[in-house]
Motif scaffolding. Structure first.
Motif, mmCIF file in Angstrom:
data_model
loop_
_atom_site.group_PDB
_atom_site.id
_atom_site.type_symbol
_atom_site.label_atom_id
_atom_site.label_comp_id
_atom_site.label_asym_id
_atom_site.label_seq_id
_atom_site.Cartn_x
_atom_site.Cartn_y
_atom_site.Cartn_z
ATOM 1 N N LEU A 188 -9.912 7.439 7.675
ATOM 2 C CA LEU A 188 -10.973 7.183 6.707
ATOM 3 C C LEU A 188 -10.589 7.652 5.309
ATOM 4 N N GLY A 189 -9.866 8.747 5.197
ATOM 5 C CA GLY A 189 -9.504 9.308 3.898
ATOM 6 C C GLY A 189 -8.251 8.709 3.262
ATOM 7 N N ASP A 190 -7.543 7.809 3.984
ATOM 8 C CA ASP A 190 -6.333 7.201 3.420
ATOM 9 C C ASP A 190 -6.672 6.275 2.265
ATOM 10 N N ALA A 191 -5.784 6.258 1.272
ATOM 11 C CA ALA A 191 -5.962 5.359 0.129
ATOM 12 C C ALA A 191 -5.735 3.914 0.576
ATOM 13 N N PRO A 192 -6.488 2.958 0.012
ATOM 14 C CA PRO A 192 -6.294 1.561 0.389
ATOM 15 C C PRO A 192 -4.906 1.061 -0.019
ATOM 16 N N LEU A 193 -4.360 0.151 0.772
ATOM 17 C CA LEU A 193 -3.056 -0.430 0.457
ATOM 18 C C LEU A 193 -3.233 -1.449 -0.657
ATOM 19 N N THR A 194 -2.237 -1.560 -1.534
ATOM 20 C CA THR A 194 -2.347 -2.501 -2.645
ATOM 21 C C THR A 194 -1.175 -3.464 -2.722
ATOM 22 N N VAL A 195 -0.021 -3.120 -2.128
ATOM 23 C CA VAL A 195 1.174 -3.958 -2.206
ATOM 24 C C VAL A 195 1.291 -4.782 -0.919
ATOM 25 N N CYS A 196 1.431 -6.106 -1.071
ATOM 26 C CA CYS A 196 1.537 -7.008 0.063
ATOM 27 C C CYS A 196 2.836 -6.754 0.821
ATOM 28 N N THR A 197 2.737 -6.719 2.153
ATOM 29 C CA THR A 197 3.925 -6.482 2.980
ATOM 30 C C THR A 197 4.774 -7.740 3.102
ATOM 31 N N GLN A 198 4.220 -8.904 2.748
ATOM 32 C CA GLN A 198 4.940 -10.172 2.846
ATOM 33 C C GLN A 198 5.669 -10.514 1.545
ATOM 34 N N CYS A 199 4.935 -10.549 0.434
ATOM 35 C CA CYS A 199 5.547 -10.984 -0.840
ATOM 36 C C CYS A 199 5.864 -9.834 -1.788
ATOM 37 N N GLY A 200 5.305 -8.650 -1.549
ATOM 38 C CA GLY A 200 5.601 -7.480 -2.377
ATOM 39 C C GLY A 200 4.796 -7.383 -3.659
ATOM 40 N N LYS A 201 3.879 -8.307 -3.897
ATOM 41 C CA LYS A 201 3.056 -8.274 -5.115
ATOM 42 C C LYS A 201 1.878 -7.322 -4.916
ATOM 43 N N PRO A 202 1.431 -6.703 -6.022
ATOM 44 C CA PRO A 202 0.314 -5.738 -5.928
ATOM 45 C C PRO A 202 -1.052 -6.432 -5.880
ATOM 46 N N SER A 203 -1.218 -7.374 -4.968
ATOM 47 C CA SER A 203 -2.490 -8.102 -4.881
ATOM 48 C C SER A 203 -3.081 -8.059 -3.467
ATOM 49 N N PHE A 204 -2.813 -6.972 -2.762
ATOM 50 C CA PHE A 204 -3.320 -6.753 -1.404
ATOM 51 C C PHE A 204 -4.688 -6.097 -1.528
ATOM 52 N N SER A 205 -5.698 -6.594 -0.826
ATOM 53 C CA SER A 205 -7.012 -5.958 -0.873
ATOM 54 C C SER A 205 -7.679 -6.012 0.502
ATOM 55 N N LYS A 206 -8.579 -5.045 0.726
ATOM 56 C CA LYS A 206 -9.301 -4.964 1.994
ATOM 57 C C LYS A 206 -10.281 -6.118 2.074
ATOM 58 N N MET A 207 -10.392 -6.661 3.287
ATOM 59 C CA MET A 207 -11.375 -7.706 3.525
ATOM 60 C C MET A 207 -12.623 -7.077 4.133
ATOM 61 N N VAL A 208 -13.758 -7.707 3.946
ATOM 62 C CA VAL A 208 -14.989 -7.245 4.579
ATOM 63 C C VAL A 208 -15.040 -7.929 5.941
#
Length: 102
Positions: free
Chosen positions: A21-41
């Motif tokens: 729960l306390g981990d910071a959200p991931l931001t870098v995509c594991t596929q393309c490496g761009k900083p556009s990774f976001s959590k989905m609802v």
């Protein structure tokens, strides 16, 4: 431990991650490496670890399996002993040394 699903806005890649729960959200995509990774609802998902949970310790404790009847095994015939200097013929498919299992 919660399971979170992420999606990349650039390439559309989706992936699940188990995070505290306390981990910071991931931001870098594991596929393309761009900083556009976001959590989905999404619906909440979690994994049970350790003992003390209903699914691992108490789920089937109220119903016991019926006792199995013991089967009587037929009496085995004693093996005949070969005479002095005589070799015993192998029974079945094993030659007792010339096969792959020995």
């Amino acid at each position: 431990m919660p399971i979170y699903e992420y999606r990349c806005e650039s390439c559309g890649h989706q992936q699940e991650f188990m995070q505290k729960l306390g981990d910071a959200p991931l931001t870098v995509c594991t596929q393309c490496g761009k900083p556009s990774f976001s959590k989905m609802v999404t619906a909440a998902g979690f994994k049970l670890k350790g003992s003390g949970w209903y699914a691992t310790d108490f789920k089937n404790s109220g119903s016991k399996a019926p006792a199995k009847a013991t089967e009587a095994k037929p009496d085995a015939k004693p093996e005949a002993k070969p005479a002095d200097g005589e070799k015993k013929a192998p029974s079945g498919g094993c030659g007792g040394g010339g096969c792959a299992c020995h």
